[in-house]
Design an enzyme around this catalytic site. Structure first.
Site, PDB file in Angstrom:
ATOM      1  N   HIS A 122       0.535  -1.193   0.057  1.00 20.87           N
ATOM      2  CA  HIS A 122       0.160   0.168  -0.080  1.00 20.87           C
ATOM      3  C   HIS A 122       0.914   1.476  -0.059  1.00 20.87           C
ATOM      4  O   HIS A 122       0.276   2.440  -0.240  1.00 20.87           O
ATOM      5  CB  HIS A 122      -0.956   0.001   1.177  1.00 20.87           C
ATOM      6  CG  HIS A 122      -2.078  -1.123   1.174  1.00 20.87           C
ATOM      7  ND1 HIS A 122      -2.847  -1.288   0.306  1.00 20.87           N
ATOM      8  CD2 HIS A 122      -2.549  -2.024   1.932  1.00 20.87           C
ATOM      9  CE1 HIS A 122      -3.662  -2.210   0.331  1.00 20.87           C
ATOM     10  NE2 HIS A 122      -3.302  -2.665   1.643  1.00 20.87           N
ATOM     11  N   ASP A 159      -3.592 -10.508  -2.207  1.00 17.66           N
ATOM     12  CA  ASP A 159      -4.115 -10.145  -1.043  1.00 17.66           C
ATOM     13  C   ASP A 159      -5.437  -9.437  -1.318  1.00 17.66           C
ATOM     14  O   ASP A 159      -5.850  -9.162  -2.276  1.00 17.66           O
ATOM     15  CB  ASP A 159      -3.167  -8.886  -0.514  1.00 17.66           C
ATOM     16  CG  ASP A 159      -3.292  -8.216   0.765  1.00 17.66           C
ATOM     17  OD1 ASP A 159      -2.537  -8.529   1.713  1.00 17.66           O
ATOM     18  OD2 ASP A 159      -4.414  -7.772   0.853  1.00 17.66           O
ATOM     19  N   ASP A 243      -5.225 -12.498   3.546  1.00 19.01           N
ATOM     20  CA  ASP A 243      -6.564 -12.077   4.192  1.00 19.01           C
ATOM     21  C   ASP A 243      -7.784 -12.288   3.276  1.00 19.01           C
ATOM     22  O   ASP A 243      -8.922 -11.857   3.704  1.00 19.01           O
ATOM     23  CB  ASP A 243      -6.174 -10.452   4.419  1.00 19.01           C
ATOM     24  CG  ASP A 243      -5.558  -9.834   3.773  1.00 19.01           C
ATOM     25  OD1 ASP A 243      -4.972 -10.373   2.401  1.00 19.01           O
ATOM     26  OD2 ASP A 243      -5.331  -8.627   3.725  1.00 19.01           O
TER      27      ASP A 243
END
Length: 309
Positions: A122, A159, A243
Protein backbone atom coordinates in the site's frame (compact mmCIF):
# COMPACT_ATOMS: atom_id res chain seq x y z
CA UNK A 1 18.10 -26.16 -4.88
CA UNK A 2 16.20 -25.14 -1.80
CA UNK A 3 13.69 -22.46 -0.82
CA UNK A 4 15.22 -19.43 0.87
CA UNK A 5 13.40 -18.07 3.91
CA UNK A 6 14.45 -14.46 4.44
CA UNK A 7 13.60 -12.79 7.74
CA UNK A 8 15.11 -10.86 10.67
CA UNK A 9 14.28 -10.40 14.38
CA UNK A 10 14.09 -6.64 13.78
CA UNK A 11 10.77 -7.25 12.02
CA UNK A 12 9.33 -8.37 15.37
CA UNK A 13 10.24 -5.01 16.88
CA UNK A 14 7.84 -2.98 14.75
CA UNK A 15 5.12 -2.31 17.31
CA UNK A 16 1.62 -0.95 16.81
CA UNK A 17 -1.12 0.09 19.27
CA UNK A 18 -2.85 -2.61 21.29
CA UNK A 19 -5.62 -4.19 19.23
CA UNK A 20 -4.12 -3.10 15.91
CA UNK A 21 -4.50 -5.89 13.31
CA UNK A 22 -0.95 -5.51 11.96
CA UNK A 23 0.68 -6.76 15.14
CA UNK A 24 3.95 -8.43 16.15
CA UNK A 25 2.09 -11.70 16.69
CA UNK A 26 1.42 -11.98 12.94
CA UNK A 27 5.05 -12.57 12.08
CA UNK A 28 5.72 -14.53 15.26
CA UNK A 29 2.97 -16.99 14.34
CA UNK A 30 4.18 -17.30 10.75
CA UNK A 31 7.75 -17.99 11.84
CA UNK A 32 6.54 -20.56 14.39
CA UNK A 33 4.57 -22.31 11.65
CA UNK A 34 7.68 -22.43 9.45
CA UNK A 35 9.93 -23.81 12.19
CA UNK A 36 11.66 -27.04 11.18
CA UNK A 37 10.83 -26.79 7.49
CA UNK A 38 13.48 -27.62 4.92
CA UNK A 39 14.43 -24.07 3.95
CA UNK A 40 17.68 -22.15 3.76
CA UNK A 41 17.39 -19.43 6.38
CA UNK A 42 18.81 -16.09 5.30
CA UNK A 43 19.18 -12.89 7.31
CA UNK A 44 17.34 -9.96 5.76
CA UNK A 45 19.83 -7.10 5.28
CA UNK A 46 19.11 -3.41 5.57
CA UNK A 47 17.92 -2.11 2.23
CA UNK A 48 20.46 -0.20 0.17
CA UNK A 49 19.72 3.47 -0.38
CA UNK A 50 19.77 3.18 -4.16
CA UNK A 51 17.12 0.45 -4.04
CA UNK A 52 14.80 2.63 -1.96
CA UNK A 53 15.36 5.55 -4.31
CA UNK A 54 14.38 3.49 -7.34
CA UNK A 55 10.76 3.84 -6.24
CA UNK A 56 10.56 6.53 -3.53
CA UNK A 57 11.80 10.14 -3.72
CA UNK A 58 14.62 11.04 -1.36
CA UNK A 59 12.39 13.56 0.44
CA UNK A 60 9.89 10.83 1.25
CA UNK A 61 12.55 8.44 2.55
CA UNK A 62 13.96 11.18 4.75
CA UNK A 63 10.49 12.07 6.01
CA UNK A 64 9.81 8.48 7.07
CA UNK A 65 13.14 8.36 8.86
CA UNK A 66 12.39 11.64 10.59
CA UNK A 67 8.97 10.37 11.69
CA UNK A 68 10.42 7.37 13.56
CA UNK A 69 9.96 8.00 17.30
CA UNK A 70 12.73 7.57 19.87
CA UNK A 71 10.09 6.25 22.27
CA UNK A 72 6.39 5.55 22.24
CA UNK A 73 4.35 5.42 19.05
CA UNK A 74 4.03 7.85 16.15
CA UNK A 75 0.91 7.87 13.95
CA UNK A 76 1.80 8.22 10.27
CA UNK A 77 -1.73 8.06 8.87
CA UNK A 78 -5.13 6.83 10.03
CA UNK A 79 -3.96 3.23 10.52
CA UNK A 80 -0.18 3.30 9.99
CA UNK A 81 2.09 3.61 13.01
CA UNK A 82 5.78 3.61 13.86
CA UNK A 83 7.55 2.60 17.05
CA UNK A 84 11.27 2.90 17.88
CA UNK A 85 11.88 -0.42 16.10
CA UNK A 86 9.81 0.29 13.01
CA UNK A 87 12.43 1.96 10.86
CA UNK A 88 14.88 -0.92 11.12
CA UNK A 89 12.03 -3.36 10.50
CA UNK A 90 10.98 -1.49 7.35
CA UNK A 91 14.57 -1.40 6.12
CA UNK A 92 14.86 -5.16 6.73
CA UNK A 93 11.55 -5.93 5.00
CA UNK A 94 12.62 -3.98 1.92
CA UNK A 95 16.16 -5.33 2.05
CA UNK A 96 14.86 -8.86 2.44
CA UNK A 97 12.83 -8.58 -0.74
CA UNK A 98 15.91 -7.39 -2.64
CA UNK A 99 18.06 -10.14 -1.12
CA UNK A 100 15.50 -12.74 -2.18
CA UNK A 101 15.73 -11.53 -5.77
CA UNK A 102 19.54 -11.69 -5.65
CA UNK A 103 19.51 -15.27 -4.33
CA UNK A 104 17.00 -16.56 -6.85
CA UNK A 105 18.58 -14.84 -9.85
CA UNK A 106 22.03 -16.10 -8.81
CA UNK A 107 20.70 -19.65 -8.69
CA UNK A 108 21.50 -19.93 -4.98
CA UNK A 109 17.85 -20.70 -4.21
CA UNK A 110 15.12 -22.25 -6.29
CA UNK A 111 12.61 -19.73 -4.97
CA UNK A 112 12.19 -17.57 -1.86
CA UNK A 113 9.73 -16.41 0.78
CA UNK A 114 10.29 -13.14 2.63
CA UNK A 115 8.71 -13.36 6.09
CA UNK A 116 8.94 -9.76 7.20
CA UNK A 117 6.90 -6.79 8.31
CA UNK A 118 5.77 -4.07 7.92
CA UNK A 119 4.12 -5.09 4.65
CA UNK A 120 4.57 -2.91 1.60
CA UNK A 121 1.95 -3.09 -1.12
CA UNK A 122 0.00 0.00 0.00
CA UNK A 123 2.99 2.37 0.24
CA UNK A 124 2.80 4.84 -2.64
CA UNK A 125 5.61 7.02 -3.99
CA UNK A 126 5.22 9.69 -1.34
CA UNK A 127 2.55 8.26 0.95
CA UNK A 128 2.73 5.72 3.76
CA UNK A 129 -0.63 4.04 4.27
CA UNK A 130 -2.38 0.78 5.00
CA UNK A 131 0.24 -0.37 7.53
CA UNK A 132 2.98 0.07 4.87
CA UNK A 133 6.05 2.34 4.78
CA UNK A 134 8.12 1.23 1.77
CA UNK A 135 7.04 -0.57 -1.41
CA UNK A 136 8.93 -3.81 -0.79
CA UNK A 137 7.79 -5.81 -3.81
CA UNK A 138 7.94 -2.84 -6.16
CA UNK A 139 11.51 -1.99 -5.23
CA UNK A 140 12.44 -5.68 -5.57
CA UNK A 141 10.98 -5.60 -9.08
CA UNK A 142 12.94 -2.48 -9.98
CA UNK A 143 16.11 -4.02 -8.54
CA UNK A 144 15.61 -7.06 -10.75
CA UNK A 145 15.10 -4.86 -13.81
CA UNK A 146 17.71 -2.16 -13.24
CA UNK A 147 20.44 -3.95 -11.30
CA UNK A 148 20.16 -7.43 -12.81
CA UNK A 149 19.08 -6.26 -16.25
CA UNK A 150 16.01 -8.46 -16.63
CA UNK A 151 13.77 -7.66 -19.57
CA UNK A 152 10.41 -8.23 -17.85
CA UNK A 153 9.11 -8.91 -14.34
CA UNK A 154 5.57 -9.88 -13.33
CA UNK A 155 4.05 -9.06 -9.94
CA UNK A 156 0.99 -11.00 -8.78
CA UNK A 157 -0.84 -9.67 -5.72
CA UNK A 158 -3.53 -11.95 -4.28
CA UNK A 159 -3.94 -10.02 -1.02
CA UNK A 160 -7.59 -9.21 -0.37
CA UNK A 161 -6.86 -5.46 -0.58
CA UNK A 162 -5.86 -3.71 -3.79
CA UNK A 163 -2.09 -3.23 -4.09
CA UNK A 164 -2.46 0.49 -4.75
CA UNK A 165 1.11 1.22 -3.70
CA UNK A 166 2.69 -1.35 -5.98
CA UNK A 167 0.53 -0.08 -8.82
CA UNK A 168 1.57 3.50 -8.15
CA UNK A 169 5.25 2.56 -8.03
CA UNK A 170 5.28 0.34 -11.12
CA UNK A 171 2.58 1.54 -13.52
CA UNK A 172 5.02 3.81 -15.39
CA UNK A 173 7.44 0.89 -15.82
CA UNK A 174 6.68 -0.84 -19.13
CA UNK A 175 8.92 -3.77 -18.16
CA UNK A 176 6.75 -4.66 -15.15
CA UNK A 177 3.35 -6.35 -15.29
CA UNK A 178 1.26 -5.78 -12.16
CA UNK A 179 -1.80 -7.95 -11.48
CA UNK A 180 -3.98 -7.48 -8.40
CA UNK A 181 -7.04 -9.50 -7.44
CA UNK A 182 -8.92 -7.97 -4.52
CA UNK A 183 -12.28 -7.62 -2.88
CA UNK A 184 -14.21 -4.63 -4.19
CA UNK A 185 -15.68 -2.58 -2.66
CA UNK A 186 -13.16 -2.56 0.18
CA UNK A 187 -10.44 -0.25 1.48
CA UNK A 188 -8.51 1.48 -0.14
CA UNK A 189 -11.29 1.83 -2.73
CA UNK A 190 -8.97 1.69 -5.75
CA UNK A 191 -8.29 -1.06 -8.27
CA UNK A 192 -11.18 -0.88 -10.70
CA UNK A 193 -10.86 -2.87 -13.90
CA UNK A 194 -10.37 0.26 -16.00
CA UNK A 195 -7.11 1.10 -14.19
CA UNK A 196 -4.69 -0.37 -16.71
CA UNK A 197 -1.73 2.02 -16.55
CA UNK A 198 -0.08 4.08 -19.31
CA UNK A 199 1.57 0.99 -20.84
CA UNK A 200 -1.38 -1.38 -20.36
CA UNK A 201 0.74 -3.32 -17.86
CA UNK A 202 -1.72 -3.11 -14.97
CA UNK A 203 -4.50 -5.68 -14.55
CA UNK A 204 -6.99 -5.17 -11.73
CA UNK A 205 -9.52 -7.87 -10.94
CA UNK A 206 -12.16 -6.65 -8.48
CA UNK A 207 -13.91 -9.51 -6.66
CA UNK A 208 -17.33 -9.22 -5.03
CA UNK A 209 -17.71 -9.80 -1.29
CA UNK A 210 -18.66 -13.40 -0.53
CA UNK A 211 -16.72 -14.85 -3.47
CA UNK A 212 -15.36 -18.33 -2.80
CA UNK A 213 -12.93 -20.85 -4.18
CA UNK A 214 -14.59 -21.79 -7.46
CA UNK A 215 -15.02 -18.25 -8.76
CA UNK A 216 -11.56 -17.23 -7.54
CA UNK A 217 -9.86 -20.11 -9.32
CA UNK A 218 -11.83 -19.54 -12.52
CA UNK A 219 -10.81 -15.88 -12.52
CA UNK A 220 -7.14 -16.79 -12.32
CA UNK A 221 -7.40 -19.53 -14.94
CA UNK A 222 -9.32 -17.34 -17.38
CA UNK A 223 -7.64 -13.97 -16.83
CA UNK A 224 -4.44 -14.01 -14.81
CA UNK A 225 -2.47 -17.00 -16.03
CA UNK A 226 -2.93 -16.25 -19.76
CA UNK A 227 -1.84 -12.65 -19.17
CA UNK A 228 1.33 -13.78 -17.41
CA UNK A 229 2.07 -16.28 -20.18
CA UNK A 230 1.67 -13.58 -22.83
CA UNK A 231 3.97 -11.22 -20.92
CA UNK A 232 6.66 -13.93 -20.59
CA UNK A 233 8.45 -12.55 -17.49
CA UNK A 234 12.01 -13.40 -16.48
CA UNK A 235 10.92 -13.45 -12.80
CA UNK A 236 7.62 -13.70 -10.95
CA UNK A 237 7.15 -11.74 -7.73
CA UNK A 238 4.22 -12.49 -5.43
CA UNK A 239 2.55 -10.21 -2.90
CA UNK A 240 1.32 -13.01 -0.67
CA UNK A 241 -1.48 -11.69 1.48
CA UNK A 242 -3.62 -14.34 3.16
CA UNK A 243 -6.50 -12.08 4.18
CA UNK A 244 -8.81 -13.42 1.48
CA UNK A 245 -9.20 -16.42 3.81
CA UNK A 246 -12.78 -16.95 4.99
CA UNK A 247 -11.73 -16.43 8.63
CA UNK A 248 -10.05 -13.05 8.14
CA UNK A 249 -11.71 -10.28 10.16
CA UNK A 250 -10.95 -7.39 7.76
CA UNK A 251 -12.63 -8.68 4.59
CA UNK A 252 -15.37 -10.87 3.19
CA UNK A 253 -13.92 -13.31 0.67
CA UNK A 254 -14.37 -17.02 1.33
CA UNK A 255 -11.10 -18.67 0.35
CA UNK A 256 -9.74 -21.74 2.12
CA UNK A 257 -6.14 -22.61 2.91
CA UNK A 258 -6.25 -25.07 0.02
CA UNK A 259 -6.84 -22.17 -2.38
CA UNK A 260 -3.49 -20.67 -1.40
CA UNK A 261 -1.89 -24.06 -2.04
CA UNK A 262 -3.52 -24.12 -5.46
CA UNK A 263 -2.52 -20.61 -6.52
CA UNK A 264 1.05 -21.10 -5.28
CA UNK A 265 1.33 -24.32 -7.24
CA UNK A 266 -0.06 -22.73 -10.40
CA UNK A 267 2.26 -19.72 -10.13
CA UNK A 268 5.16 -22.14 -9.73
CA UNK A 269 3.97 -23.90 -12.88
CA UNK A 270 4.19 -20.60 -14.73
CA UNK A 271 7.58 -19.81 -13.25
CA UNK A 272 8.84 -23.22 -14.36
CA UNK A 273 7.58 -22.79 -17.90
CA UNK A 274 8.50 -19.14 -18.37
CA UNK A 275 11.50 -18.24 -16.24
CA UNK A 276 13.37 -21.25 -14.96
CA UNK A 277 11.29 -21.51 -11.79
CA UNK A 278 12.40 -18.10 -10.55
CA UNK A 279 9.80 -16.88 -8.08
CA UNK A 280 10.01 -14.64 -5.00
CA UNK A 281 7.11 -14.29 -2.56
CA UNK A 282 6.75 -11.57 0.08
CA UNK A 283 4.35 -11.63 3.01
CA UNK A 284 1.67 -8.96 2.90
CA UNK A 285 -1.65 -9.17 4.81
CA UNK A 286 -3.52 -11.78 6.84
CA UNK A 287 -5.08 -10.86 10.18
CA UNK A 288 -6.65 -13.98 11.64
CA UNK A 289 -3.59 -15.46 13.32
CA UNK A 290 -4.58 -19.12 12.91
CA UNK A 291 -5.59 -18.72 9.27
CA UNK A 292 -2.48 -16.67 8.52
CA UNK A 293 -0.09 -19.19 10.08
CA UNK A 294 -1.76 -22.16 8.40
CA UNK A 295 -1.97 -20.47 4.99
CA UNK A 296 1.60 -19.15 5.03
CA UNK A 297 2.93 -22.57 6.04
CA UNK A 298 0.97 -24.22 3.24
CA UNK A 299 2.27 -21.61 0.78
CA UNK A 300 5.86 -22.29 1.80
CA UNK A 301 5.34 -26.06 1.67
CA UNK A 302 4.52 -25.70 -2.00
CA UNK A 303 7.56 -23.48 -2.57
CA UNK A 304 9.78 -26.08 -0.87
CA UNK A 305 8.39 -28.92 -2.97
CA UNK A 306 8.70 -26.94 -6.20
CA UNK A 307 12.06 -25.37 -5.39
CA UNK A 308 13.61 -28.75 -4.74
CA UNK A 309 12.45 -29.96 -8.13
Amino acid sequence: MTTALITHPDCLRHETPQGHPEQVARLARVLAALEGKAVTRVTAPMVAEDDLLRVHPKAYVEAIRAAAPAEGLAQIDADTWMSPGSLDAAHRAAGGAVRAVDLVLAGEAGNAFVAARPPGHHAERETAMGFCLFGNVALAAKHALDHHGLARVAVVDFDVHHGNGTQDLLEDEARALFISSHQFPLWPGTGTADETGPHDTVMNLPIAPGTGSEEFRRLYEDKVFPRIEAFAPDLILVSAGFDAHRDDPLADLRLETEDFVWITDRLCDLADSLCGGRLVSCLEGGYDLDALAESAAAHVDVLIARGAG
